[in-house]
Scaffold this motif. Structure first.
Motif, short mmCIF file in Angstrom:
data_model
loop_
_atom_site.label_atom_id
_atom_site.label_comp_id
_atom_site.label_asym_id
_atom_site.label_seq_id
_atom_site.Cartn_x
_atom_site.Cartn_y
_atom_site.Cartn_z
N UNK A 20 1.08 -1.21 0.08
CA UNK A 20 0.12 0.05 0.12
C UNK A 20 0.92 1.40 -0.28
N UNK A 21 2.25 1.17 0.56
CA UNK A 21 2.76 2.71 0.61
C UNK A 21 3.26 2.72 -0.72
N UNK A 22 3.44 2.21 -1.53
CA UNK A 22 3.59 2.28 -2.98
C UNK A 22 3.11 2.60 -4.23
N UNK A 23 1.34 2.30 -3.30
CA UNK A 23 0.98 3.23 -3.76
C UNK A 23 0.53 5.04 -3.52
N UNK A 24 0.61 5.16 -2.29
CA UNK A 24 0.66 6.52 -1.89
C UNK A 24 1.24 7.11 -2.35
N UNK A 25 2.62 6.66 -2.24
CA UNK A 25 3.52 7.17 -2.81
C UNK A 25 3.82 7.73 -4.42
N UNK A 26 3.19 6.73 -4.94
CA UNK A 26 2.73 7.22 -6.56
C UNK A 26 1.61 8.34 -6.64
N UNK A 27 1.14 8.30 -5.48
CA UNK A 27 -0.29 9.84 -5.34
C UNK A 27 0.25 10.56 -4.79
N UNK A 28 1.15 10.98 -3.87
CA UNK A 28 2.13 11.97 -3.44
C UNK A 28 2.96 12.18 -4.55
N UNK A 29 3.71 11.47 -5.53
CA UNK A 29 4.71 12.37 -7.18
C UNK A 29 3.76 12.54 -8.35
N UNK A 30 2.44 12.24 -8.39
CA UNK A 30 2.03 12.62 -8.90
C UNK A 30 0.62 13.88 -9.31
N UNK A 31 0.86 14.05 -7.54
CA UNK A 31 0.02 14.84 -6.49
C UNK A 31 -1.33 14.33 -7.27
N UNK A 32 -2.12 13.92 -7.24
CA UNK A 32 -3.17 13.51 -7.10
C UNK A 32 -3.33 12.18 -7.04
N UNK A 33 -5.18 11.36 -6.88
CA UNK A 33 -5.28 10.48 -6.46
C UNK A 33 -5.09 8.76 -7.91
N UNK A 34 -4.56 7.62 -7.20
CA UNK A 34 -4.51 6.84 -7.78
C UNK A 34 -5.84 5.80 -7.81
N UNK A 35 -6.16 5.58 -8.69
CA UNK A 35 -7.60 4.52 -9.59
C UNK A 35 -7.01 2.66 -9.03
N UNK A 36 -7.89 2.45 -7.86
CA UNK A 36 -7.01 1.39 -8.33
C UNK A 36 -8.20 0.09 -8.37
N UNK A 37 -8.11 -0.78 -9.75
CA UNK A 37 -9.00 -1.15 -10.47
C UNK A 37 -8.95 -2.77 -9.71
N UNK A 38 -9.73 -3.25 -10.04
CA UNK A 38 -9.92 -4.76 -9.73
C UNK A 38 -11.13 -5.66 -10.51
N UNK A 39 -9.86 -6.43 -11.29
CA UNK A 39 -10.82 -7.13 -12.56
C UNK A 39 -11.39 -5.65 -13.80
N UNK A 40 -10.28 -5.19 -13.92
CA UNK A 40 -11.26 -4.14 -15.36
C UNK A 40 -11.89 -2.96 -14.69
N UNK A 41 -11.75 -2.93 -13.86
CA UNK A 41 -13.22 -2.27 -12.55
C UNK A 41 -12.83 -1.36 -12.03
N UNK A 42 -13.07 0.04 -11.45
CA UNK A 42 -12.84 0.75 -10.65
C UNK A 42 -12.60 0.63 -9.38
N UNK A 43 -11.47 -0.45 -8.46
CA UNK A 43 -12.76 -0.63 -6.84
C UNK A 43 -12.41 0.24 -6.34
#
Length: 171
Positions: A20-43
């Motif tokens: 999960x920390x990698x995803x938070x770091x991705x959001x921090x670096x991008x300056x926006x939220x990160x969409x999380x997909x589960x089986x090609x749908x936004x979860x």
């Protein structure tokens, strides 16, 4: 058919489970939220604590709408009240959020594809407005809303805009 590239960071639910920390770091670096997909749908969507607190602060600090900043054609006062509650002039809003609010008010979406706000921002840059059409006719007439504004150049996000005025018109 050409596939469109998403304009927002994405990840899978599997990657969230792994780190999960990698995803938070991705959001921090991008300056926006990160969409999380589960089986090609936004979860869901993940964002940092600071990003979340900034969103809450932005909502809390929304200025009141001045009476003359929303203008309407005769017979459309019902929409005026709804729009006054949903859209605040002078405040920064993401194009995605604007589109979601307009759709909730009964207008046709302007997004093209998932997260597709590039066309909206391009229209705003070219004409100084984004034009929406009401899904249903009002007394047999087509209603359009012109959202007059400009791109928020102070934001690190490309899709932030500032609404100056909104006009409702019969066409």
């Amino acid at each position: 058919m050409e596939l469109k590239k998403l304009e927002v960071p994405t990840t899978s639910i599997t990657e969230v489970k792994k780190s999960p920390m990698d995803v938070f770091n991705q959001a921090r670096e991008a300056g926006t939220a990160v969409y999380v997909f589960n089986r090609e749908k936004v979860a869901g969507v993940m964002l940092t604590q600071k990003q979340y607190e900034n969103l809450l602060q932005e909502l809390h600090n929304r200025p009141e709408v001045a009476e003359d900043e929303l203008q309407t054609a005769d017979g459309l006062e019902e929409f005026l009240g709804k729009m006054r509650n949903a859209l605040i002039t002078g405040a920064a809003i993401s194009a995605k959020n604007l589109d979601e609010r307009m759709v909730a008010l009964g207008f046709i979406t302007r997004k093209t594809g998932f997260g597709g706000v590039v066309d909206m921002i391009s229209e705003l840059k070219e004409s100084g407005k984004i034009v929406y059409q009401l899904r249903k006719k009002h007394e047999g007439k087509t209603i359009v809303a012109e959202v007059i504004g400009e791109q928020d150049i102070t934001s690190s996000l490309f899709d932030k805009l500032i609404i100056k005025k909104i006009y409702l018109k019969e066409s």
